[in-house]
Design an enzyme around this catalytic site. Structure first.
Site, PDB file in Angstrom:
ATOM      1  N   ALA A  61     -48.970  80.729   6.252  1.00  0.00           N
ATOM      2  CA  ALA A  61     -49.448  81.840   7.067  1.00  0.00           C
ATOM      3  C   ALA A  61     -50.016  81.312   8.376  1.00  0.00           C
ATOM      4  CB  ALA A  61     -50.519  82.622   6.311  1.00  0.00           C
ATOM      5  N   ASP A  64     -46.080  83.279  11.554  1.00  0.00           N
ATOM      6  CA  ASP A  64     -45.502  84.610  11.745  1.00  0.00           C
ATOM      7  C   ASP A  64     -46.523  85.643  11.274  1.00  0.00           C
ATOM      8  OD1 ASP A  64     -43.882  86.754  12.178  1.00  0.00           O
ATOM      9  OD2 ASP A  64     -42.416  86.281  10.617  1.00  0.00           O
ATOM     10  N   ARG A 111     -58.980  78.778  16.627  1.00  0.00           N
ATOM     11  CA  ARG A 111     -59.998  79.797  16.359  1.00  0.00           C
ATOM     12  C   ARG A 111     -59.406  81.162  16.734  1.00  0.00           C
ATOM     13  NH1 ARG A 111     -62.749  76.629  20.513  1.00  0.00           N
ATOM     14  NH2 ARG A 111     -62.520  77.591  22.590  1.00  0.00           N
ATOM     15  N   SER A 173     -60.636  81.620   6.008  1.00  0.00           N
ATOM     16  CA  SER A 173     -60.537  81.325   7.433  1.00  0.00           C
ATOM     17  C   SER A 173     -61.931  81.118   8.006  1.00  0.00           C
ATOM     18  CB  SER A 173     -59.848  82.473   8.179  1.00  0.00           C
ATOM     19  OG  SER A 173     -59.973  82.290   9.579  1.00  0.00           O
ATOM     20  N   ASN A 175     -62.670  81.445  11.099  1.00  0.00           N
ATOM     21  CA  ASN A 175     -62.698  82.045  12.431  1.00  0.00           C
ATOM     22  C   ASN A 175     -63.082  83.519  12.457  1.00  0.00           C
ATOM     23  OD1 ASN A 175     -61.826  79.580  13.640  1.00  0.00           O
ATOM     24  ND2 ASN A 175     -59.772  80.013  12.861  1.00  0.00           N
ATOM     25  N   LYS A 214     -56.592  81.988  -1.577  1.00  0.00           N
ATOM     26  CA  LYS A 214     -56.574  80.826  -0.683  1.00  0.00           C
ATOM     27  C   LYS A 214     -58.003  80.391  -0.390  1.00  0.00           C
ATOM     28  CE  LYS A 214     -54.376  79.035   3.518  1.00  0.00           C
ATOM     29  NZ  LYS A 214     -53.399  79.331   4.590  1.00  0.00           N
TER      30      LYS A 214
END
Length: 365
Positions: A61, A64, A111, A173, A175, A214
């Site tokens: 990931a 796209d 980021r 993530s 960010n 994840k």
């Protein structure tokens, strides 16, 4: 053909601003001729999460984000593609610049902040390609300004279940402020409970779509214990190990770029992410398969990740430096290894080195 394309395109793309280069790559793939991919060696086939993967190499990931080119990527030889992260509403992400190459380290710092076209656009694109086949997973995230982030994940599960081969719950993530807090015990338990309930509600019309979690590579081992316990108790179908790291190895040569805020990916992440694969593998105890991500840039690196405990692997940052030909190169190397060692499939070696790796000193960052 792909090697020739890489030879011509990589110098041009590396000359451009990283985000402009990424956009150009997406545009180029949209016009890729609809050629049939070369058939994979049957030895590379993997059965995981109830799905049959033609080979273990996936596009991670982040490349796209809004489902623009999944079929082009499958034609290039990927065994599966993960689009996203998708959020319910479109969002522009963090201000630019937000993507940085660390050339001498073969690394990337980003980021981005979940920039994507939103659920409606991605859903429409995936619905239009449904008859094409191939495994296309959907990585789901929460809008930055959402008052109910868990509710965002639930909405996305319900919306995308008819078109997703699997889901990845992205709570790792670095960010999106506060997102990684959802990896913590009670919060994670509530999230996964509601996500699995949403999956069950749409099972009749969409089937039993696998749900993967994840995680970040920056978890302590005590935190990993808790995450795996919750994942197992909520009966997720697998885990992806790992996302980018907020740590900065002392060995980085691009010292000024390394000071940029964001998640680090690429070669410097390999040792840490591989150790986390092994640590997760021994804790999962065969309850579900793992996907290994982080610094895979060769057949040898892919093999190491598999022997650490990954049934499948994903890559992205290494393509910035090695090009799209890397996918076929890794597949050739894995096939050669199986032939040389007399193995019938990659499943024979998954986790073979996990116990050894978890007994070693912690990889320095």
């Amino acid at each position: 053909m792909i090697r020739a394309f890489d030879a011509l395109s990589l110098p041009v793309l590396r000359w451009l601003d990283p985000e402009d280069a990424h956009r150009l790559a997406i545009q180029g793939l949209r016009f890729l001729p609809p050629v049939k991919p070369r058939a994979d060696d049957p030895k590379l086939a993997v059965r995981a999460f109830g799905l049959n993967f033609p080979n273990p190499i996936g596009m991670a990931a982040g490349f796209d984000k809004s489902a623009e080119v999944p079929d082009a990527l499958l034609r290039l030889g990927f065994g599966f593609v993960e689009i996203g992260s998708v959020t319910p509403k479109p969002q522009s992400g963090n201000p630019r610049p937000r993507l940085f190459r660390l050339e001498r380290d073969e690394a990337v710092i980003n980021r981005m902040g979940f920039n994507n076209d939103g659920a409606d656009v991605a859903l429409r694109r995936l619905a239009a390609r449904a008859q094409h086949g191939g495994i296309v997973g959907v990585n789901v995230g929460a809008n930055k300004d959402s008052p109910d982030r868990v509710g965002d994940y639930v909405k996305l599960i319900e919306a995308f279940a008819p078109v997703a081969s699997y889901f990845t719950i992205n709570v790792s993530s670095p960010n999106t402020p506060g997102l990684r807090n959802l990896q913590e015990g009670a919060l994670l338990d509530d999230l996964l409970a509601r996500v699995i309930d949403a999956r069950e509600r749409v099972r009749q019309k969409a089937g039993d779509t696998p749900v993967l979690l994840k995680i970040a590579p920056d978890l302590s081992l005590a935190q990993l214990d808790d995450v795996v316990q919750v994942a197992r108790s909520r009966r997720v179908d697998g885990m992806i190990v790992s996302n980018t790291t907020i740590a900065r190895p002392s060995t980085l040569r691009e010292e000024m770029r390394a000071k940029e805020q964001g998640g680090l990916s690429g070669r410097p992440l390999f040792r840490l992410s591989t150790r986390m694969v092994a640590e997760t593998y021994v804790r999962v105890e065969g309850a579900f398969p793992l996907v290994g991500v982080g610094g895979v840039d060769s057949g040898g690196a892919a093999l190491t990740k598999i022997r650490a405990g990954a049934s499948l692997i994903q890559l992205y940052s290494s393509l910035v430096y090695k090009g799209l030909g890397l996918v076929e190169e890794i597949k050739r190397d894995l096939t050669s290894t199986l032939l040389r060692t007399g193995r019938d499939s990659l499943s024979d070696i998954v986790g073979a080195d996990a116990a050894t790796l978890t007994a070693e000193d912690w990889p320095g960052m």
